[in-house]
Design a protein around this motif. Sequence first.
Motif, short mmCIF file in Angstrom:
data_model
loop_
_atom_site.label_atom_id
_atom_site.label_comp_id
_atom_site.label_asym_id
_atom_site.label_seq_id
_atom_site.Cartn_x
_atom_site.Cartn_y
_atom_site.Cartn_z
N ALA A 21 0.76 -1.16 -0.14
CA ALA A 21 0.12 -0.29 0.18
C ALA A 21 0.54 1.73 0.33
CB ALA A 21 -0.38 -0.02 1.66
N VAL A 22 2.20 1.33 1.24
CA VAL A 22 3.08 2.19 0.44
C VAL A 22 3.30 2.43 -0.50
CG1 VAL A 22 4.92 3.59 1.82
CG2 VAL A 22 3.43 2.83 3.03
N GLU A 31 10.64 6.99 -7.19
CA GLU A 31 10.70 6.85 -6.15
C GLU A 31 12.28 5.82 -5.91
OE1 GLU A 31 11.23 8.09 -2.23
OE2 GLU A 31 10.14 8.45 -3.21
N PRO A 32 13.63 6.61 -5.69
CA PRO A 32 14.90 5.91 -6.68
C PRO A 32 15.35 5.05 -5.33
CG PRO A 32 15.13 8.24 -6.03
CD PRO A 32 13.61 8.03 -6.19
N ARG A 33 14.98 5.52 -4.38
CA ARG A 33 14.96 4.55 -3.00
C ARG A 33 13.70 3.74 -1.89
NH1 ARG A 33 18.29 8.22 1.00
NH2 ARG A 33 20.67 7.67 -0.82
N ARG A 34 13.91 2.26 -1.94
CA ARG A 34 12.49 2.18 -1.45
C ARG A 34 12.06 3.07 0.16
NH1 ARG A 34 14.02 -2.94 1.31
NH2 ARG A 34 13.10 -4.47 -0.84
N PRO A 35 11.54 3.75 0.07
CA PRO A 35 10.75 4.26 1.15
C PRO A 35 10.72 3.26 3.04
CG PRO A 35 8.88 4.06 0.21
CD PRO A 35 9.63 3.02 -0.56
N LEU A 36 10.95 4.41 3.71
CA LEU A 36 10.64 3.27 4.79
C LEU A 36 8.92 3.88 5.35
CD1 LEU A 36 14.00 5.24 6.89
CD2 LEU A 36 13.54 2.49 5.82
N TRP A 37 9.34 2.87 5.95
CA TRP A 37 7.44 3.49 7.34
C TRP A 37 7.26 2.95 8.38
CZ3 TRP A 37 4.54 -0.69 7.59
CH2 TRP A 37 4.29 -1.94 7.40
N ARG A 38 6.67 3.06 9.37
CA ARG A 38 5.81 2.38 10.54
C ARG A 38 4.48 2.69 10.59
NH1 ARG A 38 9.12 5.21 14.76
NH2 ARG A 38 7.63 6.35 15.18
N VAL A 39 4.47 1.70 11.40
CA VAL A 39 3.22 2.05 11.75
C VAL A 39 2.64 2.35 13.63
CG1 VAL A 39 0.17 1.25 12.81
CG2 VAL A 39 1.67 1.04 10.23
N PRO A 47 -4.08 4.15 14.78
CA PRO A 47 -2.64 3.69 14.17
C PRO A 47 -2.35 5.84 13.62
CG PRO A 47 -4.55 3.06 13.09
CD PRO A 47 -5.52 3.95 14.21
N ALA A 48 -1.22 5.15 13.88
CA ALA A 48 -0.56 6.39 12.46
C ALA A 48 0.25 6.15 11.91
CB ALA A 48 -0.39 7.69 13.73
N LEU A 49 0.04 6.30 10.60
CA LEU A 49 1.52 5.65 9.77
C LEU A 49 2.04 6.29 9.19
CD1 LEU A 49 2.29 3.70 7.63
CD2 LEU A 49 0.48 4.21 5.54
N TYR A 50 3.35 6.91 9.05
CA TYR A 50 4.62 7.44 9.24
C TYR A 50 5.41 6.91 7.70
CZ TYR A 50 3.54 9.47 13.53
OH TYR A 50 2.82 10.47 15.31
N VAL A 51 5.54 8.05 6.88
CA VAL A 51 6.41 7.20 5.55
C VAL A 51 7.29 8.76 5.57
CG1 VAL A 51 6.02 6.68 3.34
CG2 VAL A 51 4.60 6.36 4.93
N LEU A 52 8.62 7.70 5.04
CA LEU A 52 10.04 9.37 4.76
C LEU A 52 9.86 8.30 3.79
CD1 LEU A 52 11.87 10.89 6.05
CD2 LEU A 52 13.30 8.78 6.38
N SER A 53 10.78 9.33 2.56
CA SER A 53 10.67 8.79 1.44
C SER A 53 10.85 10.43 0.64
CB SER A 53 9.40 8.53 0.01
OG SER A 53 7.90 9.67 0.96
N GLY A 197 12.98 -0.08 11.12
CA GLY A 197 14.28 0.77 10.46
C GLY A 197 13.50 2.11 10.52
N LEU A 198 13.17 2.45 10.49
CA LEU A 198 12.82 4.35 11.20
C LEU A 198 12.53 4.41 12.05
CD1 LEU A 198 11.55 7.06 9.77
CD2 LEU A 198 9.61 6.13 10.02
#
Length: 204
Positions: A21-22, A31-39, A47-53, A197-198
């Motif tokens: 889904a991300v 997106e050249p690099r795989r995004p990081l994410w965390r719930v 619940p909060a979903l964080y995405v770093l891209s 990892g985030l």
Amino acid sequence: LNGRRRGAPELLGSPQAMHAAVLAGFPPGAEPRRPLWRVDADDELRPALYVLSERAPDLTHLEEQAGWPSQSTTQATSYAPLLDALDIGQTWAFRLTANPTHRAEINGVSKVLGHVTVAQQVAWLLNRQASLGVSLGEEEEPSFTLTGRVVRRFRPSESAVTLSTARFEGVLKVVDPALLRVALTQGIGRAKAYGCGLMTLAKP
């Protein structure tokens, strides 16, 4: 996310489904690099979903499946001001969900295994503080605690995956800002595709 929506349990219960889904938030090749994410499920109903891209994702599909379609609950902001502000000696509160692992030889074959005890998982993070550019205290008195431990089993393909995760929360001191920037943007440890990892920072 809206924990009461029909699509939420499927996403929250499967790291593979959330990973897909991300990734669906980015056009192919954008997106050249795989995004990081965390719930973070501090509130199980919200619940909060964080995405770093590198680029801001379009998460409309997630809002439609597991959010509030008539009321946007997503927002994007630049990470650059935080990264640029990091300096030696600063103190930050942090949270990290990680997949603590080690290599072991079994019947002559080297394998990656998950750490399963609290002591092993705490030691795993302490052993990485120099490479992360931070100080996390000493073995006898770390500056963080282990606030959650989960073992998940799912089947992204024909092979089943067992994922041991640990959530660390505490305070860090910046020792090497350059190394910390790398850790924040590239992730820490394994299983980054599955929500690990985030590391996020906040004012202590």
